[in-house]
Design a protein around this motif. Structure first.
Motif, short mmCIF file in Angstrom:
data_model
loop_
_atom_site.label_atom_id
_atom_site.label_comp_id
_atom_site.label_asym_id
_atom_site.label_seq_id
_atom_site.Cartn_x
_atom_site.Cartn_y
_atom_site.Cartn_z
N ALA A 92 0.83 -1.20 0.00
CA ALA A 92 0.00 0.00 0.00
C ALA A 92 0.87 1.25 0.00
N MET A 93 1.94 1.24 0.81
CA MET A 93 2.85 2.38 0.86
C MET A 93 3.46 2.66 -0.51
N GLN A 94 3.91 1.61 -1.18
CA GLN A 94 4.52 1.79 -2.50
C GLN A 94 3.51 2.31 -3.51
N THR A 95 2.27 1.84 -3.42
CA THR A 95 1.23 2.33 -4.33
C THR A 95 0.99 3.81 -4.12
N VAL A 96 0.85 4.22 -2.86
CA VAL A 96 0.62 5.63 -2.54
C VAL A 96 1.82 6.47 -2.97
N GLN A 97 3.02 6.00 -2.66
CA GLN A 97 4.23 6.73 -3.02
C GLN A 97 4.34 6.92 -4.53
N HIS A 98 4.10 5.87 -5.28
CA HIS A 98 4.19 5.94 -6.74
C HIS A 98 3.16 6.92 -7.30
N THR A 99 1.93 6.84 -6.81
CA THR A 99 0.88 7.72 -7.30
C THR A 99 1.20 9.18 -7.01
N LEU A 100 1.68 9.46 -5.80
CA LEU A 100 2.01 10.84 -5.44
C LEU A 100 3.18 11.37 -6.27
N ARG A 101 4.16 10.52 -6.54
CA ARG A 101 5.28 10.96 -7.39
C ARG A 101 4.81 11.25 -8.81
N MET A 102 3.93 10.42 -9.32
CA MET A 102 3.40 10.64 -10.68
C MET A 102 2.61 11.95 -10.75
N ARG A 111 3.31 14.50 -8.93
CA ARG A 111 4.22 15.56 -8.48
C ARG A 111 3.65 16.29 -7.26
N ALA A 112 3.08 15.50 -6.36
CA ALA A 112 2.46 16.05 -5.15
C ALA A 112 3.52 16.51 -4.15
N ALA A 113 3.13 17.40 -3.27
CA ALA A 113 4.02 17.91 -2.23
C ALA A 113 3.93 17.09 -0.96
N THR A 114 3.31 15.93 -1.02
CA THR A 114 3.18 15.04 0.13
C THR A 114 4.22 13.93 -0.01
N LEU A 115 5.00 13.73 1.05
CA LEU A 115 6.05 12.71 1.05
C LEU A 115 5.59 11.47 1.79
N VAL A 116 6.00 10.32 1.28
CA VAL A 116 5.74 9.04 1.93
C VAL A 116 7.07 8.51 2.44
N GLU A 117 7.13 8.21 3.74
CA GLU A 117 8.38 7.77 4.35
C GLU A 117 8.13 6.62 5.31
N THR A 118 9.19 5.86 5.59
CA THR A 118 9.10 4.79 6.58
C THR A 118 9.96 5.09 7.80
N ALA A 119 10.93 5.95 7.69
CA ALA A 119 11.86 6.28 8.78
C ALA A 119 12.47 5.01 9.37
N ASP A 140 6.80 -1.65 10.02
CA ASP A 140 5.43 -1.88 10.46
C ASP A 140 4.54 -0.64 10.38
N ARG A 141 5.04 0.40 9.71
CA ARG A 141 4.26 1.62 9.52
C ARG A 141 4.93 2.50 8.47
N PHE A 142 4.15 3.42 7.93
CA PHE A 142 4.69 4.45 7.05
C PHE A 142 3.97 5.76 7.35
N SER A 143 4.57 6.84 6.91
CA SER A 143 3.98 8.15 7.21
C SER A 143 3.76 8.95 5.93
N LEU A 144 2.82 9.88 6.03
CA LEU A 144 2.63 10.90 5.03
C LEU A 144 2.96 12.22 5.69
N ARG A 145 3.73 13.04 4.97
CA ARG A 145 4.14 14.33 5.51
C ARG A 145 3.97 15.39 4.44
N ASP A 146 3.33 16.49 4.83
CA ASP A 146 3.16 17.61 3.92
C ASP A 146 4.49 18.34 3.80
N ALA A 147 5.03 18.41 2.61
CA ALA A 147 6.33 19.03 2.40
C ALA A 147 6.21 20.41 1.78
N GLY A 148 5.05 20.74 1.29
CA GLY A 148 4.92 22.00 0.57
C GLY A 148 4.33 23.10 1.30
#
Length: 72
Positions: free
Chosen positions: A40-50, A52-60, A64-72
């Motif tokens: 799910a994380m990879q799907t969201v990350q790929h879609t946001l990159r396509m 060109r969204a200002a939201t970052l997907v990270e695992t740090a 067992d979890r991933f985050s969304l962070r507003d970068a813009g």
């Protein structure tokens, strides 16, 4: 509504005072997303990159979890 839209909507609803929202497998189940967490994380990350969204997907470094962070 697709996976990315569900996760983004939940992010907007839950982010509160910060710009970061963490997602676990329980969160995905609550949203009706029947995928393993990292898929799910990879799907969201790929879609946001396509988009060109200002939201970052990270695992740090977590598996067992991933985050969304507003970068813009």
């Amino acid at each position: 509504m697709g996976i990315t839209e569900k996760v983004l909507s939940d992010h907007q609803a839950r982010k509160g005072h910060g710009d970061t929202t963490w997602f676990t497998q329980a969160d995905l189940q609550r949203l009706g997303i029947d995928l393993p967490l990292m898929s799910a994380m990879q799907t969201v990350q790929h879609t946001l990159r396509m988009q060109r969204a200002a939201t970052l997907v990270e695992t740090a470094g977590s598996v067992d979890r991933f985050s969304l962070r507003d970068a813009g």
